[in-house]
Design a protein around this motif. Structure first.
Motif, PDB file in Angstrom:
ATOM      1  N   TYR A 264      19.755  38.842  37.195  1.00 48.40           N
ATOM      2  CA  TYR A 264      20.012  37.230  37.021  1.00 48.40           C
ATOM      3  C   TYR A 264      18.902  36.652  37.866  1.00 48.40           C
ATOM      4  CZ  TYR A 264      21.781  32.668  37.298  1.00 48.40           C
ATOM      5  OH  TYR A 264      21.722  31.422  37.312  1.00 48.40           O
ATOM      6  N   THR A 265      18.115  35.606  37.793  1.00 54.08           N
ATOM      7  CA  THR A 265      17.372  34.996  38.761  1.00 54.08           C
ATOM      8  C   THR A 265      18.060  33.825  39.013  1.00 54.08           C
ATOM      9  OG1 THR A 265      15.416  35.693  37.183  1.00 54.08           O
ATOM     10  CG2 THR A 265      15.305  33.838  38.642  1.00 54.08           C
ATOM     11  N   ILE A 266      18.228  33.621  40.410  1.00 51.88           N
ATOM     12  CA  ILE A 266      19.052  32.422  41.226  1.00 51.88           C
ATOM     13  C   ILE A 266      18.323  31.200  40.716  1.00 51.88           C
ATOM     14  CG2 ILE A 266      19.714  31.736  43.440  1.00 51.88           C
ATOM     15  CD1 ILE A 266      20.908  34.491  42.394  1.00 51.88           C
ATOM     16  N   GLN A 267      19.212  30.176  40.311  1.00 52.05           N
ATOM     17  CA  GLN A 267      18.862  28.870  40.064  1.00 52.05           C
ATOM     18  C   GLN A 267      19.180  27.989  41.265  1.00 52.05           C
ATOM     19  OE1 GLN A 267      16.730  28.445  37.167  1.00 52.05           O
ATOM     20  NE2 GLN A 267      16.869  30.695  37.150  1.00 52.05           N
ATOM     21  N   GLN A 268      19.022  26.727  41.169  1.00 56.89           N
ATOM     22  CA  GLN A 268      19.397  25.704  42.105  1.00 56.89           C
ATOM     23  C   GLN A 268      20.863  25.647  42.023  1.00 56.89           C
ATOM     24  OE1 GLN A 268      17.206  22.020  42.107  1.00 56.89           O
ATOM     25  NE2 GLN A 268      18.886  20.936  43.304  1.00 56.89           N
ATOM     26  N   GLY A 269      21.696  25.521  43.084  1.00 57.46           N
ATOM     27  CA  GLY A 269      23.126  25.334  43.139  1.00 57.46           C
ATOM     28  C   GLY A 269      23.863  26.681  42.895  1.00 57.46           C
ATOM     29  N   ASP A 270      23.156  27.917  42.811  1.00 54.08           N
ATOM     30  CA  ASP A 270      23.831  29.267  42.713  1.00 54.08           C
ATOM     31  C   ASP A 270      24.315  29.548  43.944  1.00 54.08           C
ATOM     32  OD1 ASP A 270      23.657  29.631  39.895  1.00 54.08           O
ATOM     33  OD2 ASP A 270      21.968  30.601  40.230  1.00 54.08           O
ATOM     34  N   THR A 271      25.511  30.184  44.024  1.00 52.99           N
ATOM     35  CA  THR A 271      26.153  30.788  45.358  1.00 52.99           C
ATOM     36  C   THR A 271      26.649  32.547  44.947  1.00 52.99           C
ATOM     37  OG1 THR A 271      28.648  29.954  45.265  1.00 52.99           O
ATOM     38  CG2 THR A 271      26.506  28.694  46.378  1.00 52.99           C
ATOM     39  N   LEU A 272      26.884  33.288  46.050  1.00 49.81           N
ATOM     40  CA  LEU A 272      27.348  34.559  45.403  1.00 49.81           C
ATOM     41  C   LEU A 272      28.711  34.362  44.689  1.00 49.81           C
ATOM     42  CD1 LEU A 272      26.292  37.015  47.910  1.00 49.81           C
ATOM     43  CD2 LEU A 272      25.503  36.794  45.976  1.00 49.81           C
TER      44      LEU A 272
ATOM     45  N   SER B  35      29.765  35.500  41.031  1.00 47.51           N
ATOM     46  CA  SER B  35      31.014  36.472  40.842  1.00 47.51           C
ATOM     47  C   SER B  35      31.755  35.903  39.850  1.00 47.51           C
ATOM     48  CB  SER B  35      31.736  36.364  42.242  1.00 47.51           C
ATOM     49  OG  SER B  35      32.205  35.384  42.665  1.00 47.51           O
ATOM     50  N   ARG B  36      32.152  34.729  39.839  1.00 48.71           N
ATOM     51  CA  ARG B  36      33.027  34.072  38.900  1.00 48.71           C
ATOM     52  C   ARG B  36      32.272  34.306  37.312  1.00 48.71           C
ATOM     53  NH1 ARG B  36      36.758  30.386  40.899  1.00 48.71           N
ATOM     54  NH2 ARG B  36      37.284  30.280  38.571  1.00 48.71           N
ATOM     55  N   ARG B  37      31.043  33.753  37.412  1.00 46.10           N
ATOM     56  CA  ARG B  37      30.482  33.797  35.983  1.00 46.10           C
ATOM     57  C   ARG B  37      30.233  35.204  35.388  1.00 46.10           C
ATOM     58  NH1 ARG B  37      24.394  31.168  35.582  1.00 46.10           N
ATOM     59  NH2 ARG B  37      23.901  31.731  33.209  1.00 46.10           N
ATOM     60  N   PHE B  38      30.139  36.203  36.207  1.00 49.36           N
ATOM     61  CA  PHE B  38      29.685  37.496  35.865  1.00 49.36           C
ATOM     62  C   PHE B  38      30.872  38.391  36.061  1.00 49.36           C
ATOM     63  CE2 PHE B  38      25.410  36.243  36.721  1.00 49.36           C
ATOM     64  CZ  PHE B  38      25.034  36.076  35.489  1.00 49.36           C
ATOM     65  N   ASN B  39      32.174  37.793  36.240  1.00 47.89           N
ATOM     66  CA  ASN B  39      33.320  38.707  36.384  1.00 47.89           C
ATOM     67  C   ASN B  39      33.313  39.937  37.451  1.00 47.89           C
ATOM     68  OD1 ASN B  39      34.872  37.158  34.426  1.00 47.89           O
ATOM     69  ND2 ASN B  39      33.683  38.333  32.750  1.00 47.89           N
ATOM     70  N   LEU B  40      32.620  39.672  38.566  1.00 52.22           N
ATOM     71  CA  LEU B  40      32.443  40.225  39.674  1.00 52.22           C
ATOM     72  C   LEU B  40      33.179  39.705  40.981  1.00 52.22           C
ATOM     73  CD1 LEU B  40      28.920  41.437  39.064  1.00 52.22           C
ATOM     74  CD2 LEU B  40      31.001  42.980  38.605  1.00 52.22           C
ATOM     75  N   THR B  41      33.310  40.703  41.796  1.00 49.55           N
ATOM     76  CA  THR B  41      33.789  40.040  43.248  1.00 49.55           C
ATOM     77  C   THR B  41      32.226  39.975  43.936  1.00 49.55           C
ATOM     78  OG1 THR B  41      33.578  42.215  44.234  1.00 49.55           O
ATOM     79  CG2 THR B  41      35.998  41.581  43.325  1.00 49.55           C
ATOM     80  N   VAL B  42      32.390  39.142  45.089  1.00 46.29           N
ATOM     81  CA  VAL B  42      31.202  38.731  46.054  1.00 46.29           C
ATOM     82  C   VAL B  42      30.741  40.155  46.564  1.00 46.29           C
ATOM     83  CG1 VAL B  42      30.654  37.780  48.142  1.00 46.29           C
ATOM     84  CG2 VAL B  42      32.027  36.566  46.488  1.00 46.29           C
ATOM     85  N   ASP B  43      31.846  40.933  46.984  1.00 51.21           N
ATOM     86  CA  ASP B  43      31.397  42.268  47.528  1.00 51.21           C
ATOM     87  C   ASP B  43      30.797  43.299  46.586  1.00 51.21           C
ATOM     88  OD1 ASP B  43      32.525  41.845  49.940  1.00 51.21           O
ATOM     89  OD2 ASP B  43      34.355  42.505  49.757  1.00 51.21           O
TER      90      ASP B  43
ATOM     91  N   ASP C  71      24.562  40.265  53.819  1.00 48.42           N
ATOM     92  CA  ASP C  71      25.107  39.021  53.993  1.00 48.42           C
ATOM     93  C   ASP C  71      25.097  38.141  52.683  1.00 48.42           C
ATOM     94  OD1 ASP C  71      22.501  37.734  53.614  1.00 48.42           O
ATOM     95  OD2 ASP C  71      22.078  37.845  55.782  1.00 48.42           O
ATOM     96  N   ASN C  72      25.574  36.851  52.633  1.00 49.42           N
ATOM     97  CA  ASN C  72      25.537  36.117  51.539  1.00 49.42           C
ATOM     98  C   ASN C  72      24.318  35.320  51.142  1.00 49.42           C
ATOM     99  OD1 ASN C  72      28.218  37.209  51.518  1.00 49.42           O
ATOM    100  ND2 ASN C  72      29.288  35.141  51.587  1.00 49.42           N
ATOM    101  N   ALA C  73      23.245  35.421  51.774  1.00 48.68           N
ATOM    102  CA  ALA C  73      22.318  34.587  51.771  1.00 48.68           C
ATOM    103  C   ALA C  73      21.400  34.959  50.453  1.00 48.68           C
ATOM    104  CB  ALA C  73      21.320  34.746  52.985  1.00 48.68           C
ATOM    105  N   ILE C  74      21.137  34.227  49.644  1.00 50.75           N
ATOM    106  CA  ILE C  74      20.484  34.032  48.442  1.00 50.75           C
ATOM    107  C   ILE C  74      19.139  33.091  48.284  1.00 50.75           C
ATOM    108  CG2 ILE C  74      22.023  35.413  46.914  1.00 50.75           C
ATOM    109  CD1 ILE C  74      22.802  32.961  45.838  1.00 50.75           C
TER     110      ILE C  74
END
Length: 294
Positions: free
Chosen positions: A252-260, A264-272, A282-285
């Motif tokens: 997935y290509t990061i778009q404006q407003g995206d956060t980890l 994670s909610r969008r793709f049914n994953l955890t942040v980890d 870290d959480n930097a994208i």
């Protein structure tokens, strides 16, 4: 006579007893009062503490912080956090210089501006402030101009110093055009900022593996490609990137407003899970960065 004297002494005794009672009461009241007074004084002493200017200042500082944090920020390679408004001001200040350098030297204005933003923290970085050096260019062999010492890959390295930021922009163009390792860049389309961003990394301009993604993210978010369009007399607009399939894995290509967290909610994953998939510490994208989602 004796009876009169006895009666007189008895009267004096009664008067003495009755007059002594108020004295006892009078001495008792001050004792009570003196006990209450220290309590009243202690209350008055504590008032300045509760009305301390420091506590008010601390409160106002905390309440103003969230307003700043709500702004979208970018972490520059100069380790200075910059915000959208500051970046836009920086672009407005240097877009004409970048376009003129593109006409003269053939380097996309979008690339020059994005590098300036990233390397200098939109002009807020230490090198930009102390030496007008917006691109982190070191002295290298042959530099005869002024210089400053700055910790980078090693302690107290030599960096070029300029009288004006425009000189830094010009030197950036000369730096790329005069070194053979960047020669392949000039075979690319002048409007192909993605290839230029990746080419700079491949040529060794930066060691950060995310460097191309950061440049592309800045160019697309702040529409820096418009300045390439002005020089090239064209009307290019990038196609919005969506989830793409690459090498058997979803990216997935990061778009404006995206956060980890939102991803994670969008793709049914955890942040980890996302951090493990992408070897992130870290959480930097950054906008334009591609991350694994499966």
């Amino acid at each position: 006579m004796k009876t009169k004297i006895a009666l007189f002494l008895l009267a004096l005794l009664v008067v003495g007893c009755t007059s002594s009672r108020p004295v006892v009461r009078t001495t008792t009241k001050p004792k009570v009062t003196t006990k209450k007074q220290p309590v009243t004084q202690n209350k008055s002493v504590t008032k300045p503490v509760t009305k301390s200017g420091e506590s008010k200042n601390n409160t106002s500082t905390h309440t103003s912080t969230p307003k700043t944090d709500t702004q979208v920020s970018l972490e520059a390679t100069s380790n200075v956090k910059t915000y959208a408004e500051e970046i836009q001001m920086y672009v407005d200040n240097f877009k004409e210089i970048a376009k003129n350098n593109m006409k003269t030297h053939g380097i996309p204005a979008s690339i020059t501006l994005a590098q300036g933003i990233l390397e200098s923290g939109a002009g807020k970085g230490k090198l930009a402030q102390s030496a007008n050096n917006h691109f982190g260019i070191k002295c290298h062999t042959g530099w005869t101009g002024e210089s400053v010492k700055h910790d980078d890959d090693a302690a107290q390295e030599c960096f070029r110093k300029y009288e004006h930021p425009s000189e830094s922009y010009r030197d950036h163009s000369l730096f790329l055009t005069s070194r053979t390792r960047y020669s392949n860049l000039f075979k690319l389309d002048k409007g192909d900022y993605e290839s230029w961003a990746k080419g700079l990394k491949a040529a060794g301009y930066a060691t950060d593996v995310k460097y191309p993604d950061k440049l592309i993210g800045l160019i697309e978010r702040f529409e820096l490609y418009k300045y390439d369009n002005e020089v090239l007399s064209r009307d290019f607009k990038p196609v919005k990137k969506e989830v793409i399939l690459a090498q058997g894995a979803d990216y997935y290509t990061i778009q404006q407003g995206d956060t980890l967290y939102s991803l994670s909610r969008r793709f049914n994953l955890t942040v980890d899970d996302l951090k493990k998939l992408n070897n992130m510490s870290d959480n930097a994208i950054s906008i334009g960065q591609q991350i694994k989602i499966k």
